[in-house]
Write a protein that holds these residues in place. Structure first.
Motif, mmCIF file in Angstrom:
data_model
loop_
_atom_site.group_PDB
_atom_site.id
_atom_site.type_symbol
_atom_site.label_atom_id
_atom_site.label_comp_id
_atom_site.label_asym_id
_atom_site.label_seq_id
_atom_site.Cartn_x
_atom_site.Cartn_y
_atom_site.Cartn_z
ATOM 1 N N TRP A 117 -19.796 -5.812 -63.870
ATOM 2 C CA TRP A 117 -18.225 -6.038 -64.187
ATOM 3 C C TRP A 117 -18.039 -4.169 -63.816
ATOM 4 C CZ3 TRP A 117 -17.098 -0.228 -65.708
ATOM 5 C CH2 TRP A 117 -18.034 0.857 -66.092
ATOM 6 N N SER A 120 -14.802 -5.374 -60.739
ATOM 7 C CA SER A 120 -13.596 -6.493 -61.104
ATOM 8 C C SER A 120 -12.778 -4.820 -61.671
ATOM 9 C CB SER A 120 -14.396 -6.783 -62.500
ATOM 10 O OG SER A 120 -14.667 -6.799 -63.313
ATOM 11 N N THR A 121 -14.078 -4.096 -62.341
ATOM 12 C CA THR A 121 -12.992 -2.900 -63.157
ATOM 13 C C THR A 121 -12.349 -1.933 -61.675
ATOM 14 O OG1 THR A 121 -14.399 -3.088 -65.102
ATOM 15 C CG2 THR A 121 -12.740 -0.389 -64.290
ATOM 16 N N THR A 124 -9.691 -3.489 -61.156
ATOM 17 C CA THR A 124 -8.230 -3.034 -61.644
ATOM 18 C C THR A 124 -7.496 -1.764 -61.729
ATOM 19 O OG1 THR A 124 -8.951 -5.090 -63.432
ATOM 20 C CG2 THR A 124 -7.711 -3.161 -64.668
ATOM 21 N N ALA A 455 -5.244 -7.539 -64.638
ATOM 22 C CA ALA A 455 -4.813 -7.968 -65.068
ATOM 23 C C ALA A 455 -6.616 -9.513 -65.024
ATOM 24 C CB ALA A 455 -4.519 -9.211 -66.354
ATOM 25 N N GLN A 458 -10.019 -9.338 -64.140
ATOM 26 C CA GLN A 458 -10.866 -9.439 -64.843
ATOM 27 C C GLN A 458 -10.847 -10.979 -66.012
ATOM 28 O OE1 GLN A 458 -12.363 -6.810 -66.346
ATOM 29 N NE2 GLN A 458 -11.530 -5.305 -65.015
ATOM 30 N N GLN A 461 -13.368 -12.652 -63.683
ATOM 31 C CA GLN A 461 -14.450 -12.394 -64.423
ATOM 32 C C GLN A 461 -14.278 -13.566 -65.403
ATOM 33 O OE1 GLN A 461 -16.584 -10.193 -63.016
ATOM 34 N NE2 GLN A 461 -18.284 -10.776 -64.482
#
Length: 522
Positions: A117, A120-121, A124, A455, A458, A461
């Motif tokens: 995770w 992708s974070t 973001t 967004a 996320q 993912q």
């Protein structure tokens, strides 16, 4: 019409005439284009960095056999966070080995399985930087000027890319990516208006159709294929940013911004500089100075803010429509870009093709902008993107024979549509706002698009477990964007306003537009 309204309309027309008398699209304008649009090279690479730096190389986990006794027995599994089913291997991975084909932040800090995770974070977080800076940068650019805001963004970009390259943990890397987001957001908020305020009406659509972003993005794919190391690519981005900082000595402040803030003496010097570089005589600015003095007598040099946009019913309505389109465009564009791993075939080739397809798309926007107008150009290409997005989502769910080829092809169509529409939308949005709030309105639109962009990684993912989600959402948003664009009045052939003017007319550009149509300007 009040005396103040008449003055505002006179200033708009005088500024356009002065710009034409200074040489129109002359040598100075091409210098501005070279510096401002050329520096988008570093912005493009920085924005798309995580499409490579966040990619997951092939990796293998070594599992130990519990029944092997004193003789160790191991088995390697490709990209698996659990041992093979129905086996006697331990649940703990003894060692992880990454492919040496590429070096990314995933292989640098083992961002797989329970830590998948993080990648992708980080993306973001980067987009969060763009969101934060958009509102701030728009206000700053309208208060202190286009030029200082623009070059400050380049300084931040060069420094933060160096910090990224030297990062020793993913947390440090994430903070540096946030600063990169701030710098990119600041640049993207100001660069468009900075260029257009030097360009005559007839050339605006042509200049902004220069496919700088897709060319630089396609080049980025080739650089990633060549270097294949996330640190080296960050260093390269910092290095290519440095030369454009020298433009601070040759690019002047926007004379439109100076006039809108009643800085007539400085505006006169800039106009003289433009005429001199273009090999033209200094235009007669007597009328401009007289009108500005009269305007100064009627009002003080007001500091504009977002509130001024909402005080005007027409601007408020158009802003909400345009901002929704920017939100949808931000999601769709970056979802397709960051979702490049979902496509079949070579990663580097797909990165190149997804960017290269934008080159003809953005080039034809110039033709359509001048032929059918900004509004219908946006409508047409957003519909193309909607069809492409829904087609990919449908194929992903149905999974027919040769689905990979169909998905790749339709994804290219969707990317072409959203890229072309967004290019036209930039001109459309810029021309909708008067100079005094142009950077504020455009900055808000830019920031709101980053909500969609935040967004996007996320959803990408999540789309790995929910087939077709990313592209179905893309297609739906593109459809409603097309409808929204059709509800905003076209700005084709209209003089860029300098001040907010109250009017009951359905098209406030009517007077200036009729005048320009007589002159054959589009």
């Amino acid at each position: 019409m009040s005396e103040m309204e008449e003055l505002k309309e006179k200033v708009d027309d005088i500024l356009e005439r002065i710009l034409i008398e200074c040489g129109g699209l002359g040598k100075l304008q091409w210098i501005v284009i070279l510096v401002v649009i050329g520096s988008k090279l570093a912005i493009t690479w920085s924005m798309l960095m995580m499409s490579f730096a966040g990619a997951t190389p092939d990796w293998w986990c070594a599992w130990a056999n519990r029944t092997s006794g004193f003789n160790d027995s191991y088995i390697d599994s490709l990209k698996s966070c659990r041992p093979p089913s129905n086996s006697s291997f331990d649940d703990t991975c003894l060692s992880i080995r990454f492919s040496d084909e590429m070096s990314t932040v995933v292989s640098e800090w083992n961002l797989i399985c329970d830590e998948e995770w993080i990648t992708s974070t980080i993306t973001t977080i980067q987009m969060g930087g763009l969101l934060a800076s958009g509102f701030i940068a728009g206000q700053v650019a309208d208060l202190i000027g286009r030029k200082p805001t623009f070059f400050l963004s380049l300084v931040l970009l060069a420094a933060s890319n160096l910090v990224c390259g030297f990062s020793t943990s993913w947390q440090m890397f994430a903070v540096a990516r946030f600063v990169i987001g701030l710098a990119c957001g600041m640049y993207l908020t100001v660069f468009f208006n900075f260029v257009l305020e030097f360009i005559p009406t007839r050339y605006r659509a042509m200049v902004m159709a220069i496919p700088a972003w897709p060319v630089f993005a396609a080049f980025f794919g080739l650089v990633c294929w060549w270097l294949r190391d996330w640190q080296y690519i960050h260093y390269a981005t910092a290095i290519i940013t440095a030369p454009f900082l020298l433009g601070i000595f040759v690019v002047p402040e926007s004379f439109r911004w100076l006039v809108s803030h009643l800085k007539t003496e400085k505006a006169e010097k800039v106009i003289n500089h433009i005429a001199k570089i273009n090999g033209k005589k200094m235009p007669d600015v007597t009328k401009l100075i007289a009108v500005c003095k009269k305007e100064a007598e009627l009002k003080t040099d007001k500091k504009y803010s977002l509130i001024d946009i909402f005080r005007d019913r027409r601007l408020t309505k158009h802003s909400f429509l345009l901002w929704f389109i920017w939100l949808a465009s931000g999601y769709s564009y970056y979802a397709i870009s960051f979702g490049v791993e979902e496509l079949s075939g070579d990663l580097y080739l797909n990165m190149f093709l997804l960017s290269a397809v934008e080159i003809p798309a953005q080039a034809v926007t110039w033709f359509f902008n001048n032929c059918i107008g900004r509004r219908w150009t946006c409508f047409m290409f957003y519909m193309v993107a909607a069809v492409g997005g829904i087609a990919v989502g449908t194929v992903q769910v149905l999974n027919p024979t040769n689905s990979s080829t169909i998905i790749n092809g339709c994804a290219m169509v969707a990317k072409l549509g959203v890229a072309a529409a967004w290019a036209s939308l930039m001109t459309f949005t810029t021309e909708t706002y008067p100079t005094v709030v142009r950077n504020i309105g455009y900055g808000c639109a830019n920031s709101i698009s980053r909500v969609g962009a935040m967004a996007a990684p996320q959803i990408v993912q999540l789309s790995k477990s929910v087939s077709g989600l990313m592209y179905f959402l893309c297609g739906t948003l593109m459809f409603f964007s097309a409808i929204s664009a059709a509800l905003v009045p076209d700005t084709k052939g209209k003089v860029m306003e300098n001040q907010i003017r109250k009017s009951g007319r359905s098209d406030i550009y009517q007077m200036s537009g009729e005048m320009k149509e007589k002159e054959g300007i589009s």
